[in-house]
Design an enzyme around this catalytic site. Structure first.
Site, short mmCIF file in Angstrom:
data_model
loop_
_atom_site.label_atom_id
_atom_site.label_comp_id
_atom_site.label_asym_id
_atom_site.label_seq_id
_atom_site.Cartn_x
_atom_site.Cartn_y
_atom_site.Cartn_z
CB VAL A 39 -0.93 0.24 1.02
CG1 VAL A 39 -0.07 0.42 1.88
CG2 VAL A 39 -1.97 0.96 0.91
CB SER A 91 6.75 1.86 -1.94
OG SER A 91 7.68 1.30 -1.94
CB ALA A 92 8.63 4.81 2.63
CB VAL A 138 3.41 -0.20 4.55
CG1 VAL A 138 2.22 -0.96 5.61
CG2 VAL A 138 4.35 0.19 5.35
CG ASP A 197 10.87 10.63 7.84
OD1 ASP A 197 11.09 12.23 7.76
OD2 ASP A 197 11.27 9.87 7.74
#
Length: 510
Positions: free
Chosen positions: A124, A126-127, A132, A281
């Site tokens: 769902v 993506s970093a 996730v 952050d």
């Protein structure tokens, strides 16, 4: 390995045509023509913002985080670049789902179907460090599963090594290098990145933040499902909210945007000054808004901490700024050791006034923080003010907060919003309220210490053997002599007083 990483960085910069940014100054612009001639084969037809985003994605997590921070500063960078870099907040290309499943099965040492009731293979979000997936636990609870990118630790280690080399060069070759403490700043950054790569630590951070705001009605923090958490996997409560960057959609859903912006400022100051523990952050990809208008915090890998001393001096600085008491600002800088002791407070006061006075009583849209930061940097260099490494994360978070505020409500007045809260906080820390609070906090310590005082005193008296006893005895004898002399003086005074009373009595009688 460092040289190969450096070569890759140079290659990526040239491949995506980032020399367009690096050689934009008038003194170096002429170099672009021969460079384009030598690199005629490269494709630079895509927009500059797209090329910048792709280059940062290609270079890895540290560069992605840099892009995430820039994306919130629309007052510093052009709109096209800010819009494109915003995709780095949660749209970094994901790693294959098959790898994610393999990592999960290795972490739990069992097939995935025995761990979750259901698992969505398509991520769902993506970093730069993790991605996730949504899942359902065996008891039916809906969860979000965060999984570290495979091999990410080695990539970050290489980038940190290069940053250390660059910091050492800056410190040795630049006149301002030592004052800016680049090696210490990189060390702080390395520490927080190491924390971000341990998902059990991130889960613990989330639990602490949730406890801090358990009675608050401004911030929601997901619950951690500890039975499913490991160093490489974090499973938490699934949160339902709307990305804070979708301002029009939030407004359409009936969210009071000005109130939302003001609440964000209060949440930030509460974390910093009340708790000394803050989300560091806070780019838009990590913040959502619930249906009732409350903030939802996500991604707790980087959290900042402040000591009581840091909080005290920061609060004094903020309050003095809001009151336009620039003399007090200068004094606090000197008292805290941030400015050299020999600094003349009146000169520093005048310099700070020149920087800050023009931005008061103005909404965010009318304040060029880029220009303000530049002026403050010039002022700090002039007076030899040292960079405080422990405050680097706070400075980064301030940039994020200002960026969010600018997106939500350009009319927001940060000064008027924050001043009442900080004044209330200061009143709770000093005066009789602060005294009572300190006594309550220290009472258990005193209750434990008081019964031990006779034993501790005895240990102190016998610690150094006969020598210390002799010293104590000498002090006792000296005190006894002083007591005898004092007693003699008191007796003499009493006799004199009695004699005087007798004379008065006799005089009155005859």
């Amino acid at each position: 390995m460092r040289i190969f990483r450096l070569i890759k960085i140079i290659f990526v910069v040239l491949h995506f045509g980032l020399d367009e940014f690096l050689l934009a100054h008038d003194n170096t612009r002429w170099l672009r023509t021969p460079l384009n001639f030598l690199l005629f084969f490269r494709n630079v037809k895509q927009p500059r913002a797209t090329r910048l985003r792709l280059a940062l994605e290609n270079l890895g997590p540290i560069f992605v985080k840099f892009g995430q921070m820039l994306s919130t500063r629309r007052d510093l960078i052009p709109t096209d670049i800010a819009d494109e870099l915003a995709k780095l907040q949660d749209q970094v290309p994901p790693f294959p789902s098959s790898q994610a499943i393999d990592l999960l099965e290795a972490a739990y040492n069992k097939p995935l179907r025995e761990v979750f009731q259901s698992f969505e293979e398509t991520p769902v979000a993506s970093a730069s460090v993790a991605q996730v997936h949504f899942a359902v636990l065996p008891d039916g609870r809906h969860a979000a599963v965060k999984i570290l990118r495979p091999g990410i630790s080695k990539i970050i280690a290489h980038d940190i090594a290069l940053l250390k080399v660059a910091a050492e060069l800056v410190e040795k070759l630049w006149a301002d290098g030592r004052r800016l403490k680049p090696c210490e700043v990189v060390g702080e950054f390395e520490k927080y990145l190491a924390d971000e790569l341990d998902l059990t630590r991130e889960a613990a951070n989330a639990s602490q933040l949730k406890r801090n705001f358990v009675d608050a009605k401004l911030l929601l923090v997901p619950e951690m499902y500890w039975n499913f958490c490991t160093t490489e996997v974090m499973v938490m409560e699934r949160m339902y909210g709307m990305p804070i960057s979708q301002v029009d959609a939030l407004r359409g859903a009936g969210v009071d945007i000005p109130k939302l912006a003001a609440n964000g400022v209060e949440i930030f100051y509460t974390q910093v000054f009340r708790d000394g523990f803050f989300h560091a952050d806070m780019h838009p990809g990590n913040v959502q808004v619930a249906a009732d208008g409350r903030y939802i915090a996500l991604d707790f890998g980087i959290m900042g901490t402040l000591t009581d001393s840091d909080k005290h001096y920061l609060a004094q600085n903020f309050i003095a700024f809001f009151r336009r008491d620039y003399k007090r600002v200068a004094e606090v800088h000197i008292e805290s050791g941030w400015a050299p002791k020999e600094t003349r407070a009146d000169e520093l006061e005048a310099a700070i006034r020149a920087v800050c006075e023009p931005i008061f009583d103005k909404p965010l849209r009318e304040v060029s923080f880029g220009r303000v930061l530049l002026r403050l940097f010039q002022t700090s260099r002039r007076f030899g003010i040292e960079i405080q490494p422990q405050l680097v994360l706070l400075q980064k978070t301030l940039l994020n907060i200002e960026g969010l505020g600018l997106q939500l409500d350009p009319e927001l007045d940060l000064w008027k919003t924050a001043k009442p809260w900080l004044e209330r906080w200061i009143s709770e820390q000093v005066g009789w309220r602060g005294l009572l609070k300190t006594l309550r906090q220290e009472a258990p310590h005193y209750a434990t210490l008081l019964p031990q005082l006779p034993r501790l005193l005895h240990q102190s008296l016998t610690k150094n053997g006969n020598l210390q006893r002799d010293v104590v005895l000498q002090k006792v004898l000296a005190q006894q002599k002083r007591n005898q002399i004092l007693l003699g003086v008191v007796i003499m005074l009493l006799l004199c007083l009695l004699a005087w009373e007798a004379l008065i009595f006799l005089g009155n009688r005859y």
